[in-house]
Design an enzyme around this catalytic site. Structure first.
Site, short mmCIF file in Angstrom:
data_model
loop_
_atom_site.label_atom_id
_atom_site.label_comp_id
_atom_site.label_asym_id
_atom_site.label_seq_id
_atom_site.Cartn_x
_atom_site.Cartn_y
_atom_site.Cartn_z
N GLU A 279 -2.20 8.00 -4.09
CA GLU A 279 -2.45 7.61 -5.47
C GLU A 279 -3.90 7.90 -5.87
O GLU A 279 -4.78 7.88 -4.99
CB GLU A 279 -2.12 6.12 -5.69
CG GLU A 279 -2.99 5.17 -4.90
CD GLU A 279 -2.56 3.71 -5.04
OE1 GLU A 279 -1.39 3.41 -4.80
OE2 GLU A 279 -3.43 2.89 -5.37
N HIS B 225 -0.68 0.51 -9.68
CA HIS B 225 -1.47 -0.38 -8.80
C HIS B 225 -2.13 -1.52 -9.61
O HIS B 225 -3.36 -1.64 -9.62
CB HIS B 225 -2.51 0.41 -8.02
CG HIS B 225 -2.95 -0.28 -6.75
ND1 HIS B 225 -3.35 0.38 -5.62
CD2 HIS B 225 -3.06 -1.60 -6.45
CE1 HIS B 225 -3.69 -0.49 -4.69
NE2 HIS B 225 -3.52 -1.70 -5.17
N ARG C 225 0.85 -1.19 0.00
CA ARG C 225 0.00 0.00 0.00
C ARG C 225 0.88 1.24 0.00
O ARG C 225 1.96 1.24 0.60
CB ARG C 225 -0.87 0.06 1.26
CG ARG C 225 -2.16 -0.73 1.16
CD ARG C 225 -3.14 -0.11 0.18
NE ARG C 225 -4.37 -0.88 0.06
CZ ARG C 225 -4.56 -1.93 -0.75
NH1 ARG C 225 -3.58 -2.32 -1.55
NH2 ARG C 225 -5.71 -2.57 -0.79
C1 8YV Z 1 -6.85 -4.10 -5.96
C2 8YV Z 1 -5.25 -4.54 -4.03
O1 8YV Z 1 -6.76 -4.11 -7.33
O2 8YV Z 1 -6.45 -6.43 -3.34
C3 8YV Z 1 -5.83 -5.42 -3.00
O3 8YV Z 1 -5.68 -5.13 -1.80
O4 8YV Z 1 -4.49 -3.69 -3.72
C4 8YV Z 1 -5.58 -4.70 -5.47
O5 8YV Z 1 -5.57 -6.07 -5.78
C5 8YV Z 1 -7.21 -2.71 -5.53
O6 8YV Z 1 -7.15 -2.52 -4.17
C6 8YV Z 1 -8.61 -2.35 -6.03
O7 8YV Z 1 -9.61 -2.62 -5.13
#
Ligand code: 8YV
Length: 329
Positions: free
Chosen positions: A269, A287, A240
């Site tokens: 972001e 991401h 993150r």
């Molecule tokens: C997602 C992610 O694409 O699953 C997660 O925690 O970071 C990613 O796989 C993103 O968060 C969209 O919801």
């Protein structure tokens, strides 16, 4: 009986939308607009459920304003966009999408780490700029991945999947730091060693961050931590934004305090710290660690499974706060 009403807060694969329409009166977002908190509250009026992504924040203020909400199903494994204590206090079930994205995200984390270590985007940019005029012995020399020490901060499912790739595929020595140690049964096949955080920073040739974001992990990697790393080391973040202090990282890369970095996630972001855009020794992606066709579909299906089960008397497969809700009574 009237169907439950749900908000599908972002665009999702069409087959998942069709499935949701069979169970719910579903409000869709075909333009894939990222709603402001006020728009989200307005669209959630009268809704019992929501399918969300990391861009929708579900907090106490929103829950106060949406009293009919009973379930929020995040299409992500990470759920730092949810205030779980507030969800529980409001009697709202929160769910996420673990497991279905583990191997895909690990593939990408490993690819980013290799791209940084072997300077792949940096050298590609050089080639595209027309600067390649001759071969030289030290042109874009980087650090080896095979046989190097892989450091993992956050040894959950994705961390372990990255460790497997390193240990079993590339003969890497695996060290990790995590709140809790893995069981000997999990450590043994990877010959993985738990170390304290300072040792991890000092000894890793390639450090990969895979820990959840929380107040405790905010800026877990900042200037003091970067100062402990080897000047030849790389840093990869597929967890993150906010875990890394992006300004401190940009400065460390510019000063060659560490060799290179790879980031899939950023503080604030989709904005990216302008300094990160100008340092050459970094790989930047928007991401997309879980972005394969199959995995994004699996994530959306699992979020839909959770929403459908929660609102039609079933058992949601991957709840976050079900036990807390039960205790609350
Ligand atoms: C997602 C992610 O694409 O699953 C997660 O925690 O970071 C990613 O796989 C993103 O968060 C969209 O919801």
């Amino acid at each position: 009986m009237a169907q439950p009403q749900v908000l599908v807060a972002r665009a999702v694969p069409p087959e998942v939308l069709s499935r949701l329409r069979r169970h719910f009166a579903a409000e869709e977002n075909p333009d894939d607009t990222v709603y402001t908190p006020a728009e989200l509250v307005a669209r959630l009026q009268g809704k019992q459920g929501a399918l969300t992504t990391g861009s929708e924040r579900i907090d106490a203020a929103l829950l106060d304003a949406c009293p009919e909400l009973r379930v929020v199903a995040n299409m992500a494994v990470g759920y730092n966009n949810f205030d779980i204590a507030a969800c529980t206090a409001h009697g709202v079930l929160a769910t996420n999408t673990p497991d279905v994205l583990t191997e895909t995200t690990a593939d990408f984390g490993f690819a980013l780490m290799m791209a940084a270590a072997r300077r792949i985007p940096e050298s590609e940019h050089f080639l595209r700029r027309g600067e390649w005029k001759k071969w030289s012995w030290d042109m874009f020399t980087g650090g080896d991945v095979h046989g190097a020490t892989l450091g993992i901060l956050g040894m959950g499912r994705i961390g372990q999947a990255i460790a497997r790739r390193g240990a079993l595929g590339f003969g890497m020595k695996v060290i990790y730091h995590n709140r809790s140690r893995l069981t000997p049964e999990l450590e043994a096949p990877l010959a993985a060693h738990w170390v304290d955080k300072a040792t991890l920073l000092r000894e890793a040739d390639h450090l990969v961050l895979v820990l959840p974001y929380s107040a405790a992990s905010h800026h877990a990697i900042g200037a003091p931590e970067l100062a402990l790393m080897k000047p030849t080391a790389t840093l990869t973040n597929v967890a993150r934004g906010g875990i890394v202090d992006d300004a401190a990282l940009a400065a460390a890369l510019r000063q060659r305090r560490i060799a290179a970095a790879a980031l899939d996630v950023f503080e604030g972001e989709p904005a990216v710290h302008p300094e990160l855009l100008t340092v050459p020794n970094i790989v930047l992606t928007p991401h997309i660690a879980s972005a394969t066709v199959a995995t994004r579909l699996a994530m959306a299906e699992l979020a839909a499974d959770n929403l459908i089960a929660a609102l039609t008397g079933g058992t949601p497969p991957t709840p976050i706060n079900a036990a807390d809700l039960q205790r609350r009574g």
